[in-house]
Design an enzyme around this catalytic site. Structure first.
Site, PDB file in Angstrom:
ATOM      1  N   ASP A   1       1.063  -1.531   0.169  1.00 27.56           N
ATOM      2  CA  ASP A   1      -0.231  -0.060  -0.312  1.00 27.56           C
ATOM      3  C   ASP A   1       1.050   1.798   0.253  1.00 27.56           C
ATOM      4  OD1 ASP A   1       1.014   0.162   2.799  1.00 27.56           O
ATOM      5  OD2 ASP A   1      -0.936   0.824   3.339  1.00 27.56           O
ATOM      6  N   GLU A   2       2.385   1.256  -0.022  1.00 30.73           N
ATOM      7  CA  GLU A   2       3.170   2.543  -0.276  1.00 30.73           C
ATOM      8  C   GLU A   2       4.065   2.118  -1.151  1.00 30.73           C
ATOM      9  OE1 GLU A   2       5.594   3.995   3.379  1.00 30.73           O
ATOM     10  OE2 GLU A   2       3.594   2.268   4.419  1.00 30.73           O
TER      11      GLU A   2
END
Length: 510
Positions: A105-106
Site C-alpha cells: 500500500d505504499e
DNA sequence: TCTGGGGTCCTAGGACCC
DNA sequence: TCTGGGGTCCTAGGACCC
C-alpha cells in the site's frame, strides 16, 4: 537533497480495511478490523471508524475486541490486496518509471525520472521565488491528478506527500492522512521537521526513542542540536550517523525501483504452544517445504538455512547453517532444518516455529519436489497455488489431536484428517471470506459457530445485502472467488474509505 | 490485552587467512 | 618467546518497518 520537491510518497488510507469496505457495502462507514482472528491474532489494519475507539495496527486482537466490540472482525484476503496494489503501482508508473514499492500500500515515486522531469527541472537556474512557485504549482497539480486517478481505478483513497527527499515526502504523506496531499516547499523543511518527536525519523523506533529520551533528546531539533559525535556515542556508528543526517534534514537516498530479494522465510504461531517433540519436527518439515516452494517460485536458491523458535515465554532464538553452495532442494533444506532443531531445547513449549533461507542466488532446478510430495495430502502439493499466493494467512495450526494419538513424523496420516468436525468447520468458514451459494449467489462469511454459518449476500457494486444462516455442511454453499472491486458498470465514482473530505495544500509561510 | 508474518539492516565475537 | 593488524565469513541477536 533537491532544490525542487520531486520525490513523492503515496500511502493508501487504512488499506486492507478500505478494500473490505469497498468490497462489502454493508461495512461502509462502519468500524472494520482486519487481522488474525485466533486467540493470538493481532490487528493488521483498522478502519478510521475503529481507530476512533483506540484500535490500531499491531494491537492484540483481544484488546481490539474489548475496545471496539461492535466492529466487523475480518480475516485478511491477500490475493485481493495484491491485485488492488498492482493497479495502484501501475497508476504510479504512468507518472514515472522510477517507482519503489515499500509494501502493498505504499511507494516512493521519483518525478524527475518521469516525462515531467524536464519541466520540473530548474535547469541550474537560480531557484528564484517565481521558478519555485511555478514548479510547486505543477507538482501539486500532478499529485492531485494522481490521487484522482487512483480513486477512479480502485475506488479507494490515498494520501500523498511531496518533498525534496524521501524522508520528508513520507512525513508529509503521514501528515496529510487521510485522503490528503501535502507538499513541503524547498527551504521550509525545518519548519516541518524540527518540532516532530524523534520517533518520526525513519529508523527511530521505540527502543531508540527511549534511549534518546534518557539522554534528554525528545524532538528532531534537539537531535540535530546534539550533533553527530554525540549521537554516534549514544547509538553507535551507523545509526548515530543516520539519525544525525536525518535530523539535520539531510537525506540523499535515491528512489530504487528493483530491489533484489535477500531472504525468504515462513513462520507460524500456534494457537496453543506445542509441547510434543514429534509434532514440532512435523511442523518444521511443513514450514521447510513451504519455504522452499516459495524460494523456487521466485526462481532462487540459497546458501544459509535458518530456523526460528519462539518459546512459551516469548524468548526467541535462531539457529543457522551455511552450505558451500546454494541449494533449492527441499530434501536438503529439510534435513538441515531438522538438524538445527535437534540442538534446540523446547522444554516448556513452543509458541512459534519458522524456517528461512538467505544468501540467495539466481537459480532453480526442476522436479526436486516430486519425491518429497508423494506421501503428503493435497494441501501441500506444489503447483496448486500460484507462486506466492498464500493459503489462509495467520491460521497456524489449530491444537491438533491429543498427544496420545500422535504418530511419528513419517506417518502418512495428517492430523487434519482426524480433526473434530467442529474445528474443521471453524477453519473452513472464516469471517470475511468469499463464498457462493447456488441459489443466492456471491457473499461473504459474517460468522460461524454451533454448526451454523452466517452469510451476507452482497457484491462491491450492490446495495448492502441480506444475511442468511446455513448449516456448516450445507452442500449449496461453497468457497467463492474474490470479486473485483470495480463492478460491471465500471469504477465506483465515489471513493470509499478515508475519512473527512479531501484536503490538500502546501507548507508555506506561517 | 498480551503480543503476526514478511522482510531489511546493523553489531559483535570468533575463526581463519594473509 | 611473545605478540601484529586487517579483512572476510559465519553465527546470533536485536531494532526497525509495514
Amino acid at each position: 537533497m533537491r532544490a525542487v520537491p520531486t520525490i513523492l510518497h503515496l500511502d493508501m488510507d487504512a488499506f486492507y480495511a478500505s478494500v473490505e469496505q469497498a468490497a462489502k457495502p454493508s461495512l461502509r462507514g462502519k468500524a472494520v478490523i482486519v487481522g488474525g482472528l485466533g486467540p493470538r491474532g493481532v490487528v493488521a489494519t483498522a478502519s478510521y471508524e475503529a481507530r476512533r475507539s483506540g484500535v490500531h495496527s499491531a494491537m492484540a486482537m483481544g484488546m481490539a475486541r474489548r475496545l471496539c466490540p461492535n466492529a466487523a472482525f475480518l480475516v485478511p484476503r491477500f490475493p485481493v490486496y495484491r491485485q488492488v496494489s498492482e493497479v495502484v503501482m501501475a497508476v504510479l508508473r504512468s507518472v514515472s518509471p522510477l517507482v519503489e514499492p515499500l509494501s502493498l500500500d505504499e511507494a516512493f515515486v521519483d518525478l524527475e525520472a518521469g516525462p515531467h522531469g524536464a519541466l520540473l527541472d530548474l535547469q541550474g537556474q537560480e531557484p528564484t521565488a517565481l521558478a519555485t512557485a511555478r514548479v510547486t504549482a505543477m507538482v501539486l497539480a500532478l499529485a492531485e491528478d494522481l490521487r484522482a486517478d487512483i480513486g477512479r481505478a480502485t475506488g479507494l483513497t490515498a494520501s500523498v506527500g511531496v518533498a525534496s527527499s524521501k524522508m520528508l515526502a513520507k512525513i508529509a504523506s503521514e501528515q496529510a492522512k487521510p485522503d490528503g496531499l501535502l507538499l513541503v516547499e524547498p527551504g521550509r523543511e525545518h519548519q516541518v521537521l524540527d518540532p516532530l518527536p524523534v520517533r518520526a525519523l525513519p529508523g527511530v523506533g521505540p527502543a531508540t526513542a527511549e534511549h534518546l529520551r534518557r539522554a534528554g533528546i525528545a524532538t528532531v531539533a534537539e537531535a540535530a542540536a546534539a550533533g553527530k559525535a554525540e549521537l554516534v556515542r549514544l547509538l553507535g556508528k551507523a545509526q548515530g550517523a543516520a539519525v544525525a543526517s536525518m535530523a539535520a534534514g539531510r537525506d540523499d537516498r535515491p528512489v530504487v525501483a528493483d530491489r533484489e530479494t535477500k531472504s525468504v522465510s515462513v513462520e507460524d504461531t500456534f494457537e496453543v504452544d506445542l509441547a510434543d517433540r514429534t509434532r514440532v519436527l512435523r511442523e518444521i518439515d511443513r514450514l521447510a517445504e513451504s519455504c522452499v516452494r516459495r524460494l523456487r517460485a521466485a526462481g532462487k536458491s540459497g546458501r544459509t538455512v535458518v530456523v526460528k523458535v519462539r518459546r512459551f515465554d516469548f524468548s526467541t532464538l535462531t539457529r543457522s547453517e551455511t552450505l558451500r553452495a546454494p541449494t533449492d532442494d527441499p530434501a536438503v533444506v529439510l534435513e538441515i532444518a531438522r538438524r538445527l532443531m535437534d540442538a534446540v531445547d523446547t522444554t516448556g513449549g513452543v509458541r512459534l516455529l519458522g524456517v528461512g533461507v538467505t544468501g540467495l542466488a539466481d537459480f532453480t532446478q526442476e522436479d526436486l519436489f516430486a519425491h518429497v510430495v508423494e506421501a503428503k495430502g493435497d494441501a501441500e502439493r506444489p503447483g496448486g497455488p500460484v507462486a506466492g499466493a498464500p493459503g489462509p494467512e495467520g491460521q497456524g495450526a489449530v491444537a491438533g489431536a491429543p498427544p496420545g494419538e500422535e504418530r511419528d513424523a513419517a506417518g502418512a496420516e495428517s492430523s487434519l484428517a482426524r480433526e473434530p468436525a467442529a474445528a474443521e468447520a471453524q477453519r473452513r468458514w472464516l469471517p470475511g471470506q468469499d463464498v457462493r451459494h447456488v441459489e443466492f449467489g456471491p457473499g461473504w462469511v459474517q460468522g460461524s459457530g454451533v454448526g451454523r454459518v452466517t452469510v451476507r449476500f452482497e457484491t462491491p457494486w450492490s446495495p448492502p445485502g441480506r444475511v442468511r444462516t446455513f448449516l456448516v455442511d450445507d452442500p449449496a454453499l461453497e468457497q467463492g472467488p474474490p470479486l473485483p472491486l470495480t463492478g460491471p458498470d465500471g469504477p465506483d465514482p465515489e471513493p470509499h474509505g478515508g475519512g473527512p473530505g479531501p484536503r490538500s495544500g502546501a507548507v508555506s509561510g506561517t
